[in-house]
Design a protein around this motif. Structure first.
Motif, short mmCIF file in Angstrom:
data_model
loop_
_atom_site.label_atom_id
_atom_site.label_comp_id
_atom_site.label_asym_id
_atom_site.label_seq_id
_atom_site.Cartn_x
_atom_site.Cartn_y
_atom_site.Cartn_z
N UNK A 1 -5.43 0.03 0.21
CA UNK A 1 -7.39 0.91 0.42
C UNK A 1 -6.23 2.47 -0.69
N UNK A 2 -5.66 3.30 -0.50
CA UNK A 2 -4.99 3.94 -1.15
C UNK A 2 -4.74 3.91 -2.43
N UNK A 3 -4.35 2.40 -2.74
CA UNK A 3 -3.91 2.02 -4.26
C UNK A 3 -4.83 1.56 -4.78
N UNK B 1 2.41 5.22 14.79
CA UNK B 1 1.52 6.88 13.53
C UNK B 1 2.57 7.18 12.29
N UNK B 2 3.21 7.63 12.98
CA UNK B 2 4.13 8.27 11.67
C UNK B 2 4.67 7.36 11.08
N UNK C 1 2.29 3.79 4.76
CA UNK C 1 1.19 3.09 3.92
C UNK C 1 1.11 4.20 2.76
N UNK C 2 1.42 5.58 2.44
CA UNK C 2 1.88 6.81 1.73
C UNK C 2 2.45 5.87 0.87
N UNK D 1 1.84 -4.98 8.64
CA UNK D 1 0.25 -5.29 8.88
C UNK D 1 -0.44 -3.96 8.39
N UNK D 2 -0.64 -3.16 9.20
CA UNK D 2 -1.03 -1.39 9.57
C UNK D 2 -0.75 -1.07 8.07
N UNK D 3 0.52 -0.77 7.58
CA UNK D 3 0.49 -0.33 6.66
C UNK D 3 0.41 -0.78 5.11
#
Length: 486
Positions: A304-306, A359-360, A366-367, A296-298
């Motif tokens: 947003x990044x996309x 976080x890692x 995400x990226x 979910x977080x990713x």
């Protein structure tokens, strides 16, 4: 766990009474005993200690809790010396990398004290004397010694004393060595016929045999090296002193031997398939919860990044298009595992502060997913007939209004199936985070079968949970798609 020159053991039997005598004498004279200054410095402090994921009976999961010789010793010493300890189950290689990148303060993982490792780490006094044995499948009556291995393949665990021993004699006996990340994996390879034998630390192998791993030992124990607690060279001297002091006290009180006896004679209890599910339900539930959280977080950040980089790629500014292209090329052109290792082990060395595993993991996914979503957004926008833009502009609508009212609504309908597909891929990619110690579903499954050696059954349970969740969420996404994209 690599072997080296055997530690000098002459005074080992005298170490405990001598230490206790000196400590008592020092107290009577009002003088601190040797090492007391350093050990006192750990009181009320808290330390993070890395360990292997599974190296039974030294560390393994039981009822969802991390137990074993190493765990009981570390916790008992921490209580004895008055400091707090948080133990992170990372895997042996990952634990050493975490120590070198200052993610953890020390490592206790059945780690052999060697001359090579002394160049990088400072070690405690030895807390266990190891040894190596060879085992074959229960139904194998052809291999009875090293001379029967010629022309065949043997399995070892990466970074262990067993691997070093096998490598040292393979030239003499003419066999091939293949390394695995976990003990359960190399045992399964022998049972499946991929390898004819396995070399492993004798207490680990004995535990596996008693737990029904399908093997039998065929050689006597070879002399091994000593296990020690490790910290980075020249750091945490007070923690090392406290460990040594606590270890001596545990040996003097008899608690040390009680801990050894508890695990060296034990084995995993046999159970039915249903009991395998119910007994480990808390571990599976925890893993599934962390899998969904990371997903979910990713996906939130990836979306947003996309969208951001997707619009840059279809924009009119060459420099911004170039930046977006570089981002996509980097994260689509490198493996997810390499990215995970970089953010967990490499990034802390760059920013000089630790990065927690969640976080890692979220940064990695995400990226990575954001790069693919960038292309989904770009492709969706460019798939809309160019005539739509021309028609809207001819009617007097500005560029922004045209994108908002005409292009984007059509592009969303085109992009939705690809977004759902990326969602499923990201959820499955969370399993890769097990390599950095993120306790998601696959990680929990590894913890379970590494103890009971019922690999096939555990993996079926894990696969079924992934299938149920992915199917349910895909159906939900399809319903949402039909509801909003009629």
């Amino acid at each position: 766990m690599l072997s080296g020159k055997r530690a000098f053991k002459g005074p080992a039997k005298l170490a405990v009474p001598l230490t206790a005598f000196l400590a008592t004498l020092a107290l009577l004279l009002g003088v601190p005993a040797a090492g007391a200054f350093a050990a006192d410095g750990v009181e009320d402090k808290s330390f993070i200690v890395g360990t292997d994921t599974t190296f039974a009976p030294f560390e393994f999961r039981q009822d969802g809790e991390l137990v074993g010789i190493d765990m009981d010793l570390m916790n008992a010493i921490a209580e004895e010396e008055g400091f707090g300890v948080e133990i992170q189950s990372l895997g042996f290689d990952a634990a050493l990398q975490s120590l070198q990148s200052n993610q953890v303060d020390g490592v206790i993982a059945g780690m052999s004290i060697t001359d090579e490792r002394r160049k990088v780490f400072d070690f405690s006094d030895p807390y266990f004397e190891s040894g190596i044995q060879m085992a074959v499948a229960e139904n194998n009556d052809d291999v009875k010694g090293y001379e029967d291995l010629r022309g065949k393949r043997v399995a070892v665990k990466t970074g262990t004393e067993g691997q070093t021993f096998a490598e040292s004699i393979k030239g003499e006996y003419g066999f091939e060595v293949v390394a695995f990340a976990q003990s359960a994996q190399m045992y399964d390879d022998v049972k499946a016929g991929g390898s004819v034998a396995v070399f492993d630390d004798y207490p680990v192998l004995a535990y596996g045999v008693k737990s029904g791993n399908g093997l039998k030992t065929v050689t006597e124990k070879e002399a091994g090296s000593s296990y020690g607690f490790a910290v980075n060279k020249g750091t945490n001297a007070e923690l090392l002193a406290a460990f040594n002091e606590g270890l001596a006290e545990l040996k003097a009180s008899g608690e040390y031997q009680e801990i050894l006896d508890t695990y060296l004679e034990a084995g995993a209890a046999d159970s039915s398939f249903w009991a395998l599910v119910t007994d480990n339900a808390p571990a599976f539930a925890k893993g599934l919860g962390l899998t969904l959280l990371a997903t979910a977080l990713s996906l939130f950040f990836a979306l947003i990044l996309g969208v951001f980089f997707g619009f840059l790629k279809v924009g009119n500014y060459k420099v911004l298009r170039g930046i977006a292209t570089i981002y996509v090329s980097i994260f689509r052109g490198t493996p997810v595992l390499v990215q995970a290792f970089f953010f967990y082990f490499g990034l802390p060395q760059i920013i000089d502060r630790p990065v927690d595993v969640l976080t890692a993991g979220v940064l990695t996914l995400s990226l990575n997913a954001g790069a693919y979503m960038t292309e989904i957004v770009r492709g969706g926008i460019q798939s809309v007939d160019p005539g739509q833009m021309e028609a809207a502009r001819s009617l007097g609508l500005g560029y922004v209004k045209t994108m908002q009212k005409v292009i984007i609504p059509q592009a969303i309908k085109i992009m939705t199936p690809s977004f759902i597909n990326q969602f499923v891929i990201t959820l499955k990619d969370t399993s890769l985070l097990a390599v950095i110690g993120f306790a998601e579903l696959t990680y929990q499954g590894q913890q379970v079968y590494a103890v009971n050696f019922r690999t096939a059954e555990v993996l079926l349970i894990v696969a079924a949970l992934y299938f149920i969740v992915i199917t349910a969420l895909t159906k939900l996404a399809d319903v949402v798609d039909k509801r909003f994209n009629k």
